[in-house]
Motif scaffolding. Structure first.
Motif, short mmCIF file in Angstrom:
data_model
loop_
_atom_site.label_atom_id
_atom_site.label_comp_id
_atom_site.label_asym_id
_atom_site.label_seq_id
_atom_site.Cartn_x
_atom_site.Cartn_y
_atom_site.Cartn_z
N CYS A 208 1.07 4.11 -2.98
CA CYS A 208 0.68 5.25 -2.82
C CYS A 208 2.09 6.33 -3.41
O CYS A 208 1.49 7.45 -3.94
CB CYS A 208 0.77 5.61 -1.02
N LYS B 120 0.55 -1.34 0.13
CA LYS B 120 0.09 -0.02 -0.07
C LYS B 120 0.82 1.41 -0.01
O LYS B 120 0.49 2.16 -0.63
CB LYS B 120 -0.86 0.21 1.24
N GLU C 85 1.07 6.38 -6.88
CA GLU C 85 0.11 7.37 -7.39
C GLU C 85 0.35 8.69 -7.17
O GLU C 85 0.04 9.55 -8.11
CB GLU C 85 -1.34 6.77 -6.49
#
Length: 166
Positions: free
Chosen positions: A10, A6, A13
């Motif tokens: 992130c 994750k 992103e």
């Protein structure tokens, strides 16, 4: 392990948000460069090089985003006929044996070049160009690092999928 994935996702992103800004800036620079060239007969080497730098930025840092979104090149003729379990296994093997070693090689092979470029603060070979070639070259090992990290994230997710399929 899922938290690591994750965190890496992130980072990717956030990089994709920078890519959007870079593309929009690149479009605006090209537009204004064309307008100034044809209407006012004004040409700027620095602007042209900035567009080239932005293009390199988008390409190099977009690769990790392509891996995250699973839009990178695969042999779809074979891949599309496989079951989900085998697709997952093929993806794990591809990332582990091809993408990760390639990203490590890119980092390794580019570090000396980048270091030399920083030592001399390498600049443009064009008159009135940007004296930031050393920054441009720094994108290369960073790209390798982002690809490496995103590959690790994808392997974590694929292993989880593979385990759940069994």
């Amino acid at each position: 392990m899922n938290n690591i994935s994750k965190i890496i996702d992130c980072i990717t992103e956030r990089m994709s948000n920078l890519l959007i800004i870079a593309v929009l800036l690149m479009i605006a620079l090209i537009f204004f460069s064309i307008i100034f060239r044809f209407l006012f007969n004004i040409n700027s080497i620095a602007i042209q090089e900035l567009v080239m730098y932005l293009h390199a930025f988008v390409f190099l840092f977009g690769l990790s985003y392509a891996i995250k979104k699973n839009t990178h090149v695969k042999i779809d003729i074979i891949y599309s006929k496989l079951s989900k379990r085998y697709k997952t296994l093929v993806s794990i093997i591809g990332l582990f044996f091809f993408i990760i070693p390639t990203s490590v090689f890119i980092i390794y092979i580019s570090l000396d070049m980048v270091g030399q470029s920083w030592l001399i603060l390498e600049g443009s070979s064009e008159a009135n160009g940007l004296d930031l070639v050393f920054l441009l070259k720094s994108f290369i090992p960073l790209m390798g690092l982002l690809i490496f990290l995103q590959s690790i994230s994808e392997i974590i997710k694929y292993v989880e999928i593979y385990i759940n399929e069994c």
